[in-house]
Scaffold this motif. Structure first.
Motif, short mmCIF file in Angstrom:
data_model
loop_
_atom_site.label_atom_id
_atom_site.label_comp_id
_atom_site.label_asym_id
_atom_site.label_seq_id
_atom_site.Cartn_x
_atom_site.Cartn_y
_atom_site.Cartn_z
N ASP A 50 0.83 -1.20 0.00
CA ASP A 50 0.00 0.00 0.00
C ASP A 50 0.88 1.26 0.00
O ASP A 50 0.60 2.22 -0.72
CB ASP A 50 -0.90 -0.04 1.24
CG ASP A 50 -2.03 0.97 1.18
OD1 ASP A 50 -2.68 1.03 0.12
OD2 ASP A 50 -2.22 1.69 2.17
N HIS A 51 1.97 1.25 0.80
CA HIS A 51 2.90 2.39 0.81
C HIS A 51 3.46 2.62 -0.60
O HIS A 51 3.60 3.76 -1.04
CB HIS A 51 4.07 2.15 1.77
CG HIS A 51 3.68 1.99 3.22
ND1 HIS A 51 2.66 2.69 3.81
CD2 HIS A 51 4.22 1.24 4.21
CE1 HIS A 51 2.59 2.36 5.10
NE2 HIS A 51 3.51 1.47 5.36
N VAL A 52 3.78 1.53 -1.30
CA VAL A 52 4.33 1.64 -2.66
C VAL A 52 3.30 2.25 -3.60
O VAL A 52 3.58 3.20 -4.34
CB VAL A 52 4.74 0.23 -3.19
CG1 VAL A 52 4.97 0.25 -4.70
CG2 VAL A 52 5.98 -0.27 -2.46
N ASP A 223 -6.14 1.44 17.37
CA ASP A 223 -6.43 1.54 15.94
C ASP A 223 -7.54 2.57 15.74
O ASP A 223 -8.41 2.73 16.61
CB ASP A 223 -6.88 0.18 15.37
CG ASP A 223 -6.60 0.05 13.87
OD1 ASP A 223 -5.75 -0.79 13.49
OD2 ASP A 223 -7.22 0.79 13.08
N ILE A 224 -7.51 3.26 14.60
CA ILE A 224 -8.58 4.23 14.31
C ILE A 224 -9.78 3.54 13.65
O ILE A 224 -10.83 4.14 13.49
CB ILE A 224 -8.08 5.39 13.41
CG1 ILE A 224 -7.36 4.84 12.18
CG2 ILE A 224 -7.18 6.34 14.19
CD1 ILE A 224 -6.99 5.90 11.16
N ASN A 225 -9.61 2.28 13.27
CA ASN A 225 -10.71 1.54 12.65
C ASN A 225 -11.26 0.53 13.66
O ASN A 225 -10.65 -0.51 13.91
CB ASN A 225 -10.21 0.84 11.40
CG ASN A 225 -11.32 0.17 10.62
OD1 ASN A 225 -12.39 -0.13 11.18
ND2 ASN A 225 -11.09 -0.07 9.35
N ILE A 269 2.17 0.59 11.92
CA ILE A 269 1.36 1.40 11.00
C ILE A 269 2.26 2.04 9.94
O ILE A 269 1.96 2.01 8.76
CB ILE A 269 0.58 2.50 11.77
CG1 ILE A 269 -0.30 1.87 12.86
CG2 ILE A 269 -0.27 3.33 10.80
CD1 ILE A 269 -0.85 2.86 13.87
N GLY A 270 3.36 2.64 10.43
CA GLY A 270 4.27 3.30 9.50
C GLY A 270 4.07 4.81 9.46
O GLY A 270 4.37 5.45 8.46
N LEU A 271 3.57 5.38 10.57
CA LEU A 271 3.38 6.83 10.65
C LEU A 271 4.25 7.41 11.76
O LEU A 271 4.42 6.79 12.82
CB LEU A 271 1.91 7.17 10.97
CG LEU A 271 0.87 6.81 9.90
CD1 LEU A 271 -0.54 7.08 10.44
CD2 LEU A 271 1.12 7.61 8.62
N1 APR Z 1 -3.68 5.44 14.31
C1 APR Z 1 -3.99 4.17 14.65
N2 APR Z 1 -4.15 3.17 13.73
C2 APR Z 1 -4.01 3.50 12.44
C3 APR Z 1 -3.71 4.82 12.00
C4 APR Z 1 -3.55 5.83 13.01
N3 APR Z 1 -3.26 7.08 12.71
N4 APR Z 1 -3.63 4.81 10.66
C5 APR Z 1 -3.87 3.55 10.26
N5 APR Z 1 -4.11 2.76 11.31
C6 APR Z 1 -4.40 1.31 11.34
C7 APR Z 1 -5.28 0.83 10.21
O1 APR Z 1 -6.65 1.00 10.53
C8 APR Z 1 -4.88 -0.66 10.11
O2 APR Z 1 -5.68 -1.46 10.95
O3 APR Z 1 -3.17 0.63 11.14
C9 APR Z 1 -3.44 -0.68 10.62
C10 APR Z 1 -2.41 -0.99 9.53
O4 APR Z 1 -2.59 -2.32 9.14
P1 APR Z 1 -2.48 -2.84 7.63
O5 APR Z 1 -2.94 -1.78 6.72
O6 APR Z 1 -3.07 -4.21 7.58
O7 APR Z 1 -0.89 -2.92 7.39
P2 APR Z 1 0.12 -4.10 7.83
O8 APR Z 1 0.30 -5.03 6.71
O9 APR Z 1 -0.27 -4.60 9.16
O10 APR Z 1 1.47 -3.26 7.92
C11 APR Z 1 1.64 -2.30 8.92
O11 APR Z 1 3.99 -2.64 9.10
O12 APR Z 1 5.57 -3.83 7.88
C12 APR Z 1 4.95 -2.60 8.07
O13 APR Z 1 5.09 -1.60 5.91
C13 APR Z 1 4.21 -2.14 6.86
O14 APR Z 1 4.08 0.09 7.63
C14 APR Z 1 3.34 -1.12 7.45
C15 APR Z 1 3.00 -1.68 8.82
#
Ligand code: APR
Ligand code: ZN
Length: 374
Positions: A50-52, A223-225, A269-271
């Motif tokens: 998704d990041h890509v 999580d926000i979801n 999450i990656g933020l």
């Molecule tokens: N605060 C809290 N939760 C969040 C936020 C936020 N600001 N933004 C997104 N999320 C939640 C999403 O709702 C989702 O449940 O973070 C979760 C991310 O999960 P996925 O999209 O399934 O991603 P995942 O494959 O678990 O990877 C997460 O790990 O390896 C790394 O590159 C990957 O950065 C990514 C992270």
């Protein structure tokens, strides 16, 4: 017989960032020396893909995304000896060359031959094996998996048990060990400890499973979801927090809930904001903060410098700190022997041609993982 020949098959191509994936007819060249051509059987959709696609990582387009894949070896290039045609294999976003500094170090796993930081999109010889209507198509993380056939370096694939259920074990190629290993292998979560996990997607859910398996007594999930909460509770989360519904910053709430801060905090999450929140949720003296999320290419992390003195630890972790070719096959075997269970993470399975439905399940947060079947 396809041996030594170019294969024409279907693959998903991202022609540019933020553009919808198109399923196209592509040409996949035979593997060169030290490479393996694989018939994909299944692929997960991971946060890094998704990041890509969103352009948060600097990559070359057009490319074939995906890296969390399981398949069967179709043919091998010269000199390949660790896998052979017919073998069930996983592909590896972090390879293990067994020659570079990281591979030779007892703890290192971030092999020099990886193609994540940075992403070149080409094989180790600088060229691509994919084309579409005569145009060169780039690889993704040197592992592209949204394709019926892919080519990867031998060091980025590993043979797994013949009994492995191929419609599920793709998750053991990346998401499951990334999360589970962050908890059990990198953090070494201790019995009776308190943990917080930011992000309850595929990686975060696997972290929760690792914390639980290690005997953590309290696991706070963030999580926000909120659709993620029931499944997270079933995996072992004891308290769920939605930062958007709190009166104060989430780290302050975690501090109040625990009194002293958590023993282990994980960011999946990656933020940047959630990385800082994870760090500030840790106990000041002995807390350990692990970053498993992949931040955007140009992001900088800023922390209050004086507080670093108080003793807590900040650590990054990639693919659960596992040396991939050495450790990943054992995780598949552990799954077959019921020592771990990845099934709760496989919430949907769809045929490859329903890729867009699968991406929708991913983006809406309805799926922990939706596995694509070829
Ligand atoms: N605060 C809290 N939760 C969040 C936020 C936020 N600001 N933004 C997104 N999320 C939640 C999403 O709702 C989702 O449940 O973070 C979760 C991310 O999960 P996925 O999209 O399934 O991603 P995942 O494959 O678990 O990877 C997460 O790990 O390896 C790394 O590159 C990957 O950065 C990514 C992270
Ligand atoms: Zn290496």
């Amino acid at each position: 017989n396809t041996l030594g020949k170019t294969i024409t098959c279907r693959a998903a191509i991202a022609w540019a960032k933020n553009s919808p994936l198109l399923i196209e007819e592509v040409q996949v060249e035979p593997p060169k020396s030290g490479e393996v051509r694989i018939k994909m059987i299944s692929s997960g959709i991971c946060g890094s893909d998704d990041h890509v696609l969103k352009g948060e990582l600097v990559v070359n387009f057009p490319l074939i995304p995906g890296h969390e894949g399981a398949g069967i070896v179709e043919s091998v290039g010269d000199g390949v000896c660790s896998v052979k045609p017919g073998d069930k294999v996983l592909i590896l976003i972090i390879p293990q060359c067994r020659e570079c500094d990281a591979c030779l170090h007892p703890k290192g796993n971030f092999c020099d031959k990886q193609d994540v930081l940075p992403c070149s999109g080409v094989m180790l010889d600088g060229t691509s094996r994919f084309s579409c209507r005569g145009q060169k198509i780039y690889h993704s993380f040197r592992t592209s998996s949204f394709t019926e056939y892919t080519v990867v370096p031998e060091i980025a694939t590993v043979k797994i048990d013949d009994a492995a259920p191929m419609d599920k074990v793709c998750l053991i190629s990346c998401g499951f060990p990334t999360g589970y290993g962050a908890a059990v292998n990198s953090a070494k979560v201790t019995p009776g400890s308190t943990c917080v996990v930011f992000g309850l997607g595929g990686v975060g859910s696997a972290i929760v499973m690792g914390c639980k398996a290690s005997g953590a007594c309290r696991i706070i999930g963030v999580d926000i979801n909120e659709e993620k909460f029931p499944r997270a509770r079933a995996l072992g989360v004891t308290d769920c927090l939605n930062p958007n519904k709190l009166e104060k910053p989430v780290q302050e709430v975690v501090m109040e809930m625990t009194g002293v801060g958590v023993d282990f905090a994980f960011e999946a999450i990656g933020l940047i904001d959630t990385m800082v929140a994870a760090w500030n949720s840790c106990n000041n003296s002995y807390g350990v903060c692990l970053i498993a999320g992949l931040a955007p290419s140009d992001a900088q992390l800023s922390l209050e410098a004086p507080k670093i003195l108080s003793g807590k630890t900040l650590k990054g972790v990639c693919l659960g700190d596992y040396k991939t070719r050495d450790c990943i096959p054992q995780i598949v075997t552990d799954y077959l022997q019921n020592k771990i269970n990845i099934d709760p993470l496989v919430t949907y399975q769809l045929p490859f041609n329903q890729l867009h439905e699968a991406l929708e399940l991913f983006h809406s947060g309805k799926a922990i993982r939706c596995v694509l079947l070829f």
